[in-house]
Scaffold this active site. Structure first.
Site, PDB file in Angstrom:
ATOM      1  CB  CYS A  11     -29.783  43.780  41.125  1.00  0.00           C
ATOM      2  SG  CYS A  11     -30.926  44.949  41.650  1.00  0.00           S
ATOM      3  CB  CYS A  85     -28.570  49.229  42.588  1.00  0.00           C
ATOM      4  SG  CYS A  85     -27.779  47.470  41.747  1.00  0.00           S
ATOM      5  CB  CYS A  89     -19.051  44.712  39.530  1.00  0.00           C
ATOM      6  SG  CYS A  89     -20.911  45.012  39.471  1.00  0.00           S
TER       7      CYS A  89
END
Length: 133
Positions: A11, A85, A89
């Site tokens: 997050c 959110c 990645c």
């Protein structure tokens, strides 16, 4: 996936949703799953409302600290779960990626955080059933 999978919750601030998810996963799975969490812009401390909501569920997350997301953390994980959110990645072959669309507990009332907490618990229970039945 190894016999002992590693799950990374991501997050932005690593102060609410990802900390609650890590707390639930650790409590439910025990040593059957390695649990990590991180964020791209970690805060200095865990959200007090997240701490309170988890305490009400019998889980103490006060020992956790927000951590910076690193490429190595993603490489070491078998499952990477972003927490709704928009965090990007790094993508590595052979890993499982999921995005859990969850409201951000930052600035929310305890009542709102309890709803988020309960949704996280349900998702973590499903995850444990899949990874370590």
């Amino acid at each position: 996936m190894t016999d002992h999978p590693t799950v990374l919750f991501v997050c932005v601030h690593n102060a609410g949703r990802s900390q609650m998810a890590a707390g639930f996963l650790q409590a439910i799975a025990g040593d059957r799953i390695d649990v990590r969490s991180a964020g791209s812009e970690p805060k200095d401390a865990i959200n007090p409302m997240a701490v309170q909501a988890m305490s009400e569920a019998g889980i103490d997350i006060t020992a956790g600290t927000p951590k910076l997301l690193t490429i190595d953390a993603v490489k070491q994980a078998d499952v990477v779960i972003t927490m709704g959110c928009g965090d990007a990645c790094p993508i590595f072959p052979g890993k499982r990626y999921e995005d859990w669309q969850l409201d951000d507990p930052a600035g929310q009332s305890i009542e709102a955080v309890r709803v988020i907490r309960d949704e996280i618990r349900a998702r973590v229970e499903t995850l444990v059933a899949e990874l370590a039945p």
